[in-house]
Design a protein around this motif. Sequence first.
Motif, short mmCIF file in Angstrom:
data_model
loop_
_atom_site.label_atom_id
_atom_site.label_comp_id
_atom_site.label_asym_id
_atom_site.label_seq_id
_atom_site.Cartn_x
_atom_site.Cartn_y
_atom_site.Cartn_z
N ILE A 366 22.47 11.66 66.38
CA ILE A 366 23.11 12.90 66.90
C ILE A 366 24.37 12.77 67.21
O ILE A 366 25.37 13.47 66.73
N ILE A 367 24.66 11.57 67.71
CA ILE A 367 26.18 11.43 68.01
C ILE A 367 26.84 11.35 67.12
O ILE A 367 27.93 11.91 66.57
N ARG A 368 26.35 10.62 65.92
CA ARG A 368 26.96 10.36 64.67
C ARG A 368 27.26 11.63 64.08
O ARG A 368 28.22 12.04 63.57
N ARG A 369 26.29 12.80 63.95
CA ARG A 369 26.26 14.00 63.21
C ARG A 369 27.23 14.66 64.07
O ARG A 369 28.25 15.50 63.34
N CYS A 370 27.48 14.85 65.03
CA CYS A 370 28.36 15.39 65.86
C CYS A 370 29.81 15.02 65.48
O CYS A 370 30.73 15.92 65.44
N LEU A 371 30.07 13.83 65.68
CA LEU A 371 31.43 13.11 65.20
C LEU A 371 31.83 13.44 63.82
O LEU A 371 32.95 13.86 63.42
N LYS A 372 30.59 13.49 62.99
CA LYS A 372 31.09 13.69 61.55
C LYS A 372 31.29 15.20 61.40
O LYS A 372 32.32 15.52 60.46
N LYS A 373 30.68 16.09 62.21
CA LYS A 373 30.92 17.65 62.06
C LYS A 373 32.21 17.83 62.42
O LYS A 373 33.20 18.77 61.87
N ALA A 374 32.77 17.02 63.41
CA ALA A 374 34.25 17.29 64.02
C ALA A 374 35.00 16.84 62.92
O ALA A 374 36.44 17.44 62.90
N ILE A 375 34.87 15.79 62.36
CA ILE A 375 35.95 15.11 61.42
C ILE A 375 35.95 16.08 60.16
O ILE A 375 37.27 16.15 59.69
N GLU A 376 34.90 16.65 59.73
CA GLU A 376 34.89 17.53 58.67
C GLU A 376 35.74 18.69 58.87
O GLU A 376 36.55 19.12 58.24
N ILE A 377 35.80 19.21 60.08
CA ILE A 377 36.52 20.32 60.56
C ILE A 377 38.12 19.85 60.56
O ILE A 377 38.98 20.47 60.19
N THR A 378 38.25 19.05 61.18
CA THR A 378 39.54 18.21 61.33
C THR A 378 40.15 18.18 59.81
O THR A 378 41.41 18.46 59.54
N GLU A 379 39.40 17.62 58.89
CA GLU A 379 39.83 17.31 57.40
C GLU A 379 40.51 18.72 56.91
O GLU A 379 41.54 18.93 56.34
N CYS A 380 39.65 19.98 57.32
CA CYS A 380 39.91 21.27 56.87
C CYS A 380 41.07 21.45 57.29
O CYS A 380 42.12 22.27 56.62
N LEU A 381 41.38 21.55 58.60
CA LEU A 381 42.49 22.01 59.20
C LEU A 381 43.90 21.26 58.92
O LEU A 381 44.70 21.68 58.61
N GLU A 382 43.72 19.89 58.88
CA GLU A 382 44.91 18.80 58.66
C GLU A 382 45.29 18.64 57.40
O GLU A 382 46.54 18.84 56.86
N ALA A 383 44.14 18.48 56.51
CA ALA A 383 44.26 18.21 55.03
C ALA A 383 44.36 19.31 54.11
O ALA A 383 45.18 19.59 53.17
N GLN A 384 43.34 20.46 54.29
CA GLN A 384 43.38 21.42 53.45
C GLN A 384 43.90 22.52 53.79
O GLN A 384 44.22 23.70 53.07
N ASN A 385 44.51 22.66 55.07
CA ASN A 385 45.50 23.72 55.42
C ASN A 385 44.59 25.04 55.42
O ASN A 385 45.18 26.12 55.25
N VAL A 386 43.43 25.16 55.90
CA VAL A 386 42.60 26.45 56.10
C VAL A 386 42.15 26.60 57.49
O VAL A 386 41.85 25.36 58.23
N ASN A 387 41.77 27.84 57.74
CA ASN A 387 41.25 28.03 59.13
C ASN A 387 39.84 27.58 59.19
O ASN A 387 39.02 27.82 58.18
#
Length: 638
Positions: A366-387
């Motif tokens: 569960i800890i891993r899945r929460c961190l993974k979801k947060a990194i996925e969202i971070t990648e969208c904001l930082e790398a893909q420039n999407v809201n």
Amino acid sequence: MLGKGVVGGGGGTKAPKPSFVSYVRPEEIHTNEKEVTEKEVTLHLLPGEQLLCEASTVLKYVQEDSCQRGIYGKLVCTDFKIAFLGDDDSALDNDETQFKNKVIGENDITLHCVDQIYGVFDEKKKTLFGQLKKYPEKLIIHCKDLRVFHFCLRYTKEEEVKRIVSGIIHHTQAPKLLKRLFLFSYAAAAQNHAATDPRNHTVMFDTLKDWCWELERTKGSVKYKAVSVNEGYKVCERLPAYFVVPTPLPEEELSRFQGHGIPLWCWSCHNGCALLKMSALPKKEQDDGLSQMQKSFLDGIYKTIHRPPYEIVKTEDLSSNFLSLQDIQTAYSKFKQLFLIDNSTEFWDTDIKWFSLLESSSWLDIIRRCLKKAIEITECLEAQNVNVLLLEENASDLCCLVSSLVQVMMDPHCRTRIGFQSLVQKEWIMGGHSFLDRCNHLRQSDKEEHQRQLSLPLTQSKSSPKRGFFREETDHLIKNLLGKRISKLINSSDELHDNFREFYDSWHSKPTDYHGLLLPHIEGPEIKVWAQRYLRWIPEAQILGGGRAATVSKLLEMMEEVERLQEKIDARPHGQGALLAEAPLLLRGSARLSALFPFALLQRHPSKPVLPTSGWKALGDEEDLAKREDEFVDLGDV
């Protein structure tokens, strides 16, 4: 004499076993009682906090084992906490004040932190609740933060035992009225320190000015605006009085559907992209007219946030494509049972199957899945420039968690003390998280915490394939041994998509900038139990000054041997042993910080480590490990 009261018998009959066994030497009892009497320890009370009951001559065990060691002091109960006042606590008041927790001490337990209370009657452990006909000789308190406290009441006056045990049970387990919670007494008595500069104080986000300051700090004021339509909570009690929404959104639309379906701003990235959250519209049975009205409303909202300057918005539905609250509750209940251990026998029994028990709890996954979801969202904001728009039933549980993780990873301000406090205030307090229900502060049910389902949303979660968490550790080893060619055949079914993996690997291949973006490792072997927080019952893991546990354990054993020899020297006619006797005591009074500071508190009572006899023999008899040849381990056909 204590422990040797044997009644003699005639006619060759066996003498009966002693009816009383003393676990504490008589000289220790009198010495400690004298110290407690002479050295009154001050009870620190918060504004509005009141003392309810107390008991003297209580022995707090350093650990629960056959040695039964501990320190004497006073056990008190207030309307905020249970506190043990030992004779060494006064030293902590004068030393290392810059490191001291000003609210909770090492031996303090807030009433809301109490998980279960047990009593020991004739060596039998029983759960305590309600009115007691008989009072225990030992009190065991399991805490929600995974601490376990043992208090011996054998030497306490009977009336004091009745008062303190009854008081603790009543004030930790009895149902409460909302206005009886300590926070109301504290709020009325505490002074109001108004913060003038948000940069130097925790931002409370209870004024329009606070939200405007946060918008300016994150450069989000161009696309978003702070509104006061919910001032006085006239629109919805679940939303804060002030919040931030996209600038083009008409304020009259915000009052429709009681705040549901409104994109609420959380945080803006340096490139202009933002993290938003939204509570879903109710899905109850309704007529076609209302359904069409809701659809038209949401269409208008999505059109607003999809046109310039917002460009693209990616929706993350946490209610259907992520964890459920029931999964988290069940996993944590299993996880905490691994740490709420009462004695060394239980510890070694569970230690044999530690990894299998840890895996079966699913907590690390569960800890891993929460961190993974947060990194996925971070990648969208930082790398893909999407809201990114987080969607949840009430946007007050998983939204708070994921949004907080994203901001800690991306915003260095949130990794400061004041910034983190402000983040908790914004995302959890003002975000409407149901602390009262989730933590059951009012004690509205007699069931155990992990059996309660108080107002938990009935969200469904698509469970991930059950491969076993520690299977990933095996996969990691095989990849290192056999190379990338074969590793392609054993990739997990939920392998991260290419863009995410490229972003993740690229960041970890560069030198870390601690003032910029920070990403945690999420591979199986990297997700571990937080050893600095969860010590698995054995207090010897908190080593003064650092070092190896085995080395310190051996030193403590040697110190005990020195003390025994010192007693023999003192028994001789000459008195040359006085100075030598002080050396171990000086070491015990050391005020050095724990190796695990600041997560572990100061420890001043080193005791003999709990290790099997075979372990001590191996430690003492084995040759130098540095001179031994490496053992060959045949992996066989992988």
